[in-house]
Design an enzyme around this catalytic site. Structure first.
Site: not given
Length: 460
Positions: A239, A412
């Protein structure tokens, strides 16, 4: 129109009220913390719950709506009152699961979670609140459940489940619910349940999808029957990496609660030997039949080889945590820290910063000077994206000495995808699809930037 004096007076009053509110929040947090730590943590409950011969007047009133169900009745409610359920993980699945088990009158809930409450949990982990940020999830969940139903015994365990402790703990409970978010823990819990002879209600949720099944019950398969070998660690998304809608974990947690209640009350499960799939975007449920128990299963087969718990992190090649993984794909020379990159940025040195996150994450936050090309575009050698990159390199080159290569720094969210992007750019340069490049990734990505460089930069 308000005068300057009125504005200043209102601002002063707002500041005073905010100070009072912060003081009240601190008092509330202290009160909740005191409530949630009434006893020291125990490794296991000290004794089994005594049998109950009848329901009290208060219990009849409290559980009246489910008592009148012929399938449950008084006999089923009495069974719930003496049932012990172990919940592994007090997060998005474990919170709604525990909430409904406590509300239904399950006698004892074991709450296993080594983590603490963070603000990013609160959109889906509904037992926790702002005032308890930083506190142990197991204690926070126990405090909320006691407020919901003081008759339910809640036993928090704030240590991670390990091969040394799992089997002894599982044996003290009647039903186990796996609400974890990592592969090593799934194998650990499965093997402990098989060795202890306990049914396992397992669920997972990711993005807009979820699934639930019951393992090792009524002759059905165990987790190892379906997955004899773990998947490659780099193919697993949790998640924290992939995201999840809180409502999806709520739906799956409620379905877990339903299965646990049916097993505990003696009604039998719906999903032993089958897997229920939930697609939230389409609003579809679909059930598929699982393969039957494998006679050669390493855990529950006729000649099992898993006769004791083992090192599951080594077996799976990944850590038993739901935190984001840190990949190590590059050498130290191919990486720079956010501190070193900030020093380079402040020096005004010519370079190109390439942000390879998906567009949805760039919409949340970005560094204004970064060029955005998603990693997926680089992976498929998207022509438009490569053209954009070449143009950006050429433009940056105009400010350098003739022929000098423009260094590229790739960033990122966490420093994983950026390493993959560096590998791709290096291969493109080697294949002469791009000019010779000096490419490095920024260690820790934008979350490291937020933590170490710019405290105002959003974290997500």
């Amino acid at each position: 129109m308000a005068s300057r004096e009125e504005v200043l007076a209102l601002q002063a009053e707002v500041a005073q009220r905010e100070e009072e509110l912060n003081s009240l929040k601190q008092k509330l947090a202290s009160a909740l913390l005191a409530e949630q730590e009434p006893q020291p943590e125990r490794l296991v409950p000290v004794s089994p719950l005594p049998p109950k011969a009848a329901l009290s007047r208060d219990e009849i009133l409290r559980y009246s709506r489910q008592l009148v169900l012929p399938e449950l009745g008084v006999h089923g409610q009495l069974r719930l009152g003496t049932a012990c359920v172990l919940i592994v993980g007090c997060g998005g699945l474990g919170c709604p699961l525990a909430q409904y088990l406590a509300a239904a009158g399950v006698g004892r809930l074991g709450l296993v979670d080594y983590d603490v409450v963070e603000m990013s949990n609160l959109a889906r982990q509904v037992l926790h609140g702002e005032a308890l940020a930083g506190q142990a999830k197991a204690f926070s969940a126990a405090a909320s459940l006691r407020r919901l139903n003081s008759a339910v015994e809640c036993v928090p365990y704030t240590q991670a489940l390990t091969p040394a402790t799992a089997l002894d703990l599982v044996r003290r409970y009647d039903v186990v619910a796996d609400c974890s978010d990592n592969v090593p823990t799934r194998y650990l819990v499965n093997d402990a349940c098989v060795l202890a002879g306990r049914p396992l209600v397992s669920a997972s949720a990711l993005r807009f999808e979820g699934q639930i099944t019951v393992y090792h019950y009524d002759g059905g398969p165990c987790y190892r029957c379906i997955f004899p070998q773990p998947p490659p660690a780099e193919t697993v998304t949790n998640c924290a990496d992939g995201g999840v809608l809180g409502v999806v974990t709520g739906v799956l947690g409620c379905l877990q609660a339903l299965e646990v209640l049916k097993i505990a009350a003696g009604l039998g499960p719906s999903y032993s030997g089958s897997l229920l799939l939930f697609d939230a975007l389409r609003g579809h449920f679909r059930s598929i039949r699982l393969r039957s128990r494998r006679l050669d299963c390493a855990a529950c087969g006729e000649r099992p080889t898993v006769t004791d718990l083992l090192d599951y992190e080594a077996f799976c090649g990944s850590s038993a945590t739901d935190k984001c993984r840190s990949l190590q794909l590059l050498s130290p020379e191919e990486r720079v820290s956010v501190t070193d990159y900030k020093r380079l940025l402040d020096s005004g040195a010519f370079h190109l910063l390439l942000d390879v996150r998906p567009q949805v994450e760039v919409d949340i936050c970005r560094l204004p000077h970064a060029l955005h090309i998603p990693l997926k575009h680089l992976e498929r050698r998207d022509a438009e994206s490569l053209k954009l990159l070449k143009e950006a390199i050429w433009e940056e080159k105009q400010g350098t000495q003739e022929g000098a290569a423009v260094p590229i720094y790739v960033i990122c969210k966490l420093g994983n995808d950026s390493q993959k992007a560096v590998k791709i750019l290096q291969s493109l340069s080697a294949a002469q699809e791009l000019d010779p490049l000096t490419v490095r990734d920024v260690v820790g990505g934008l979350m490291a930037w937020a933590a170490k460089i710019d405290g105002t930069f959003p974290q997500y």
